[in-house]
Design a protein around this motif. Structure first.
Motif, PDB file in Angstrom:
ATOM      1  N   UNK A  38       3.697   7.751 -31.494  1.00 41.03           N
ATOM      2  CA  UNK A  38       5.041   7.516 -31.990  1.00 41.03           C
ATOM      3  C   UNK A  38       6.111   8.237 -31.175  1.00 41.03           C
ATOM      4  N   UNK A  39       7.335   7.720 -31.254  1.00 40.88           N
ATOM      5  CA  UNK A  39       8.499   8.377 -30.669  1.00 40.88           C
ATOM      6  C   UNK A  39       9.576   8.496 -31.740  1.00 40.88           C
ATOM      7  N   UNK A  40      10.511   9.400 -31.529  1.00 41.92           N
ATOM      8  CA  UNK A  40      11.578   9.627 -32.494  1.00 41.92           C
ATOM      9  C   UNK A  40      12.763   8.707 -32.207  1.00 41.92           C
ATOM     10  N   UNK A  41      13.733   8.712 -33.123  1.00 41.68           N
ATOM     11  CA  UNK A  41      14.953   7.917 -32.931  1.00 41.68           C
ATOM     12  C   UNK A  41      15.666   8.329 -31.652  1.00 41.68           C
ATOM     13  N   UNK A  42      15.745   9.648 -31.399  1.00 42.83           N
ATOM     14  CA  UNK A  42      16.417  10.132 -30.191  1.00 42.83           C
ATOM     15  C   UNK A  42      15.718   9.633 -28.932  1.00 42.83           C
ATOM     16  N   UNK A  43      14.376   9.612 -28.953  1.00 45.68           N
ATOM     17  CA  UNK A  43      13.626   9.134 -27.785  1.00 45.68           C
ATOM     18  C   UNK A  43      13.817   7.636 -27.573  1.00 45.68           C
ATOM     19  N   UNK A  44      13.864   6.874 -28.670  1.00 46.67           N
ATOM     20  CA  UNK A  44      14.116   5.437 -28.557  1.00 46.67           C
ATOM     21  C   UNK A  44      15.490   5.198 -27.942  1.00 46.67           C
ATOM     22  N   UNK A  45      16.495   5.974 -28.406  1.00 47.61           N
ATOM     23  CA  UNK A  45      17.847   5.833 -27.871  1.00 47.61           C
ATOM     24  C   UNK A  45      17.889   6.170 -26.387  1.00 47.61           C
ATOM     25  N   UNK A  52      21.995   7.335 -30.381  1.00 45.17           N
ATOM     26  CA  UNK A  52      21.071   7.392 -31.509  1.00 45.17           C
ATOM     27  C   UNK A  52      21.652   6.657 -32.720  1.00 45.17           C
ATOM     28  N   UNK A  53      22.981   6.695 -32.857  1.00 44.67           N
ATOM     29  CA  UNK A  53      23.615   6.002 -33.977  1.00 44.67           C
ATOM     30  C   UNK A  53      23.411   4.493 -33.881  1.00 44.67           C
ATOM     31  N   UNK A  54      23.418   3.956 -32.660  1.00 45.26           N
ATOM     32  CA  UNK A  54      23.178   2.518 -32.490  1.00 45.26           C
ATOM     33  C   UNK A  54      21.781   2.146 -32.966  1.00 45.26           C
ATOM     34  N   UNK A  55      20.799   3.011 -32.688  1.00 38.66           N
ATOM     35  CA  UNK A  55      19.435   2.758 -33.138  1.00 38.66           C
ATOM     36  C   UNK A  55      19.363   2.861 -34.662  1.00 38.66           C
TER      37      UNK A  55
END
Length: 346
Positions: A38-45, A52-55
């Protein structure tokens, strides 16, 4: 052929393509947490080069679809267990008082790529998926050829080497730079990973030699074709690969004799002078004196590197030895470019 708009609008179509998570690696390496899942929201962004807000907003709009593909929100005991299992990463990445943590599987990250409109990276992932879908529909089915096991093993080893050098080691560098209590343990873990990477590089070089290939020729040709600007950026990439952070290629008019600056993962300052010279020319002592003065007397750096595509004159080598400058000549540069770690940075 299915177009990109259809992929953005149709959940059914997205579901049909969700098995091809390799598209994420085809476009750019995906940094994974130690659990490999898994990855975090910050990593996806960061991966998609958006905020990160867009994600988060995307997640709100498509929560049901993303959750069905592996997105999970951890709370309470699950969150504590996850942070315990990934303690060293948690210390650097997550505030200890957070109430929840959203994590995404590779399948969920691919799902995000098919939903995110304002991201060039996501667009590239969609283009790759659509190209593969088009090929699958249009190419005739052929009898598969026998698998070349040795070639497949070589590709796997090269992929592992790429991931270690471009993803895992930089991730450890970032953790080391922000951690306190676990700094020593992280440095030891990074050293172990670098040893694996170095052994794989040595293994490929030995196999190529036994099979009659000359990988050094390819490296030499690439270096010879570089402009001086491209050469400076090439050296900067090698510094990053070997664990340096805050690597900056300075402007030619204001570099004061120093082309690149940075820091090793353990905090030492680095200054580099690059000389891209062809033929049999050597670096003269005057160039070495200028760089030694800038690196030692003016900037007071800890590690001074003079990297050249040629050799050094006897006088320049003497000056380097007296002033503590580390020289990297053509042969050493070729080995460095081929994957050998530079000892001065360790």
């Amino acid at each position: 052929m299915i177009n990109e708009t259809a992929l953005l609008e149709s959940r059914t179509l997205r579901s049909d393509i969700l098995e091809h998570t390799d598209a994420l690696d085809r476009v750019k390496a995906l940094s994974l947490l130690p659990d490999g899942m898994h990855v975090t929201t910050a990593m996806v962004a960061t991966y998609f080069q958006v905020t990160a807000e867009a994600v988060r907003q995307l997640t709100k709009r498509h929560r049901e679809e993303l959750e069905s593909n592996g997105m999970t929100v951890l709370r309470g005991a699950d969150l504590r267990e996850f942070e315990s299992d990934n303690m060293s990463l948690s210390l650097a990445s997550y505030p200890q008082a957070r109430r929840s943590l959203t994590i995404y599987s590779r399948r969920a990250v691919l799902n995000v790529a098919m939903l995110l409109r304002d991201s060039e990276v996501a667009r590239q992932v969609r283009v790759y998926l659509l190209d593969m879908e088009h090929l699958a529909r249009t190419q005739p089915v052929e009898k598969p050829s026998p698998t070349d096991t040795s070639a497949q093993d070589a590709r796997i080893d090269q992929r592992i080497t790429h991931i270690l050098g471009r993803t895992v080691v930089p991730m450890f560098n970032a953790l080391i730079a922000t951690s306190g209590e676990h700094r020593r343990e992280l440095i030891e873990l990074r050293r172990d990973i670098e040893n694996v990477e170095r052994k794989l590089c040595w293994h490929h070089k030995r196999l190529a030699t036994l099979e009659g290939d000359t990988p050094a020729d390819d490296v030499r040709a690439k270096l010879k074709a570089m402009t001086w600007q491209a050469f400076e950026h090439h050296v900067a990439d090698l510094l990053r690969r070997d664990g340096c952070v805050d690597v900056v290629v300075r402007q030619a008019r204001t570099d004061r004799g120093i082309d690149i600056t940075g820091r090793t993962a353990d905090g030492r300052t680095v200054a580099v002078q690059c000389k891209n010279r062809s033929g049999r020319s050597t670096v003269p002592s005057a160039d070495m004196q200028k760089f030694a003065g800038a690196a030692r007397a003016i900037d007071h750096v800890d590690v001074a590197l003079f990297v050249a595509t040629c050799n050094f004159s006897h006088e320049s080598q003497a000056v380097a030895k007296l002033s503590g400058v580390v020289t990297v000549n053509r042969e050493e540069l070729e080995s460095w470019s081929a994957g050998v770690l530079l000892k001065a940075l360790q």
